[in-house]
Design an enzyme around this catalytic site. Structure first.
Site, PDB file in Angstrom:
ATOM      1  N   HIS A 186       0.840  -1.208   0.000  1.00 28.45           N
ATOM      2  CA  HIS A 186       0.000   0.000   0.000  1.00 28.45           C
ATOM      3  C   HIS A 186       0.874   1.257   0.000  1.00 28.45           C
ATOM      4  O   HIS A 186       0.668   2.169  -0.825  1.00 28.45           O
ATOM      5  CB  HIS A 186      -0.894  -0.062   1.250  1.00 28.45           C
ATOM      6  CG  HIS A 186      -1.758   1.135   1.490  1.00 28.45           C
ATOM      7  ND1 HIS A 186      -3.120   1.111   1.319  1.00 28.45           N
ATOM      8  CD2 HIS A 186      -1.461   2.386   1.917  1.00 28.45           C
ATOM      9  CE1 HIS A 186      -3.627   2.301   1.622  1.00 28.45           C
ATOM     10  NE2 HIS A 186      -2.633   3.095   1.993  1.00 28.45           N
ATOM     11  N   GLU A 187       1.852   1.318   0.893  1.00 27.83           N
ATOM     12  CA  GLU A 187       2.681   2.535   0.979  1.00 27.83           C
ATOM     13  C   GLU A 187       3.555   2.699  -0.262  1.00 27.83           C
ATOM     14  O   GLU A 187       3.765   3.821  -0.728  1.00 27.83           O
ATOM     15  CB  GLU A 187       3.529   2.519   2.257  1.00 27.83           C
ATOM     16  CG  GLU A 187       2.732   2.536   3.553  1.00 27.83           C
ATOM     17  CD  GLU A 187       1.774   3.710   3.688  1.00 27.83           C
ATOM     18  OE1 GLU A 187       1.972   4.737   3.009  1.00 27.83           O
ATOM     19  OE2 GLU A 187       0.816   3.585   4.457  1.00 27.83           O
ATOM     20  N   HIS A 190       1.576   4.412  -2.821  1.00 30.57           N
ATOM     21  CA  HIS A 190       1.638   5.883  -2.688  1.00 30.57           C
ATOM     22  C   HIS A 190       2.965   6.410  -3.239  1.00 30.57           C
ATOM     23  O   HIS A 190       3.001   7.431  -3.929  1.00 30.57           O
ATOM     24  CB  HIS A 190       1.530   6.300  -1.223  1.00 30.57           C
ATOM     25  CG  HIS A 190       0.180   6.152  -0.609  1.00 30.57           C
ATOM     26  ND1 HIS A 190      -0.969   6.616  -1.192  1.00 30.57           N
ATOM     27  CD2 HIS A 190      -0.204   5.612   0.585  1.00 30.57           C
ATOM     28  CE1 HIS A 190      -2.005   6.369  -0.390  1.00 30.57           C
ATOM     29  NE2 HIS A 190      -1.561   5.748   0.690  1.00 30.57           N
TER      30      HIS A 190
HETATM   31 ZN    ZN Z   1      -2.513   5.084   2.407  1.00 27.97          ZN
END
Ligand code: ZN
Length: 277
Positions: A186-187, A190
């Site tokens: 997830h990170e 980003h």
């Molecule tokens: Zn996030």
């Protein structure tokens, strides 16, 4: 069910996220969005978008005594989880054991998003972010799972670039329901320029990805298939309950869409060309 993060018990995942925000990656402002959209439009019209990348990962473990210890096996598993998520789209993560950094610093260990502790730690420990993904692990401020910088922040603030992960989210860690290494997926999403699938809810600009249904708010836990959940009424498809950029449990996250992959390559081409193969 109790959610235990950082040796603190939370009554539910909602309570945990309400108290701790989970992912602290900041929402881009309208100026950044407009500027980025213009650059993406130029890349797409040029036909020069990249389609494969190799990303070396440098693990930087900030510890407080015995707290925050990460094993070699956990690092290897974390790289495997990243590759399971990304390699089918041509992104490969590599790891050199000789690059691992371990440092004992109680103040840095409890760093918060945007804090001086984060700034000081990164200034001291980072490697050239154009050639490497700086992957920090620490205990973090209460309730946080992690955060990332966006690719359009690299030029203005290179020393802050990278992802910061709650140490207990790595595979085999103690963050119940968040210890399969998906927080890093997830990170890193980003870090590659993706926003949350619920960005802006039903009213605003969304995540700028055409094939992730807009939904009102994050989904938590293990939502059942075959329901619309909180998909916006304007959407024909259900909420993206298995998407890596939502907030569901690690076990439930297993999906990027082709629209998200396209934006990842837009951003690599614009901001992180050194990783393109
Ligand atoms: Zn996030």
């Amino acid at each position: 069910m109790s959610y235990k993060i950082n040796n603190k018990d939370f009554g539910s995942i909602e309570e945990f996220v309400m108290q701790g925000r989970g992912c602290a990656t900041t929402t881009p402002n309208h100026y950044q969005i407009r500027r980025n959209d213009n650059k993406i439009a130029r890349v797409r019209s040029s036909g020069n978008r990249g389609s494969g990348a190799i990303i070396p990962v440098k693990f930087i473990h900030i510890k407080d005594g015995e707290l925050g210890e990460i094993s070699e096996s956990q690092r290897i598993q974390q790289i495997e989880v990243l590759n399971e998520a990304y390699s089918s789209f041509g992104l490969t993560f590599t790891y050199d054991p000789s690059s691992v950094v371990n440092i004992d610093n109680a103040e840095w260990y409890r760093m918060d998003h945007g804090s001086w502790a984060e700034r000081d730690a990164k200034r001291a420990l980072h490697s050239n972010p154009r050639n490497i993904l700086n992957f920090y692990t620490a205990g973090l401020s209460e309730g946080l799972l992690g955060w990332a910088t966006f690719p359009w922040e690299l030029d203005g603030d290179p020393e802050r670039d990278g992802v910061v992960m709650l140490a207990e989210t790595l595979p085999g860690g103690n963050a119940t329901n968040f210890n399969l290494g998906k927080t890093a997926v997830h990170e890193v999403g980003h870090w590659l320029g993706l926003w949350h699938t619920f960005q802006g809810g039903c009213d605003a600009y969304g995540d700028h990805v055409g094939d992730t249904s807009a939904h009102q708010a994050p989904n938590y836990g293990k939502p059942e298939r075959g329901e619309r959940h909180n998909a916006c009424s304007s959407e024909t498809n259900d909420a993206p309950i298995h998407n890596y950029m939502n907030y569901v449990d690690d076990q439930w996250m297993d999906e990027f869409t082709s629209g998200q992959v396209g934006r990842i390559y837009d951003h690599l081409t614009i901001y992180r060309q050194e990783f393109l193969s």
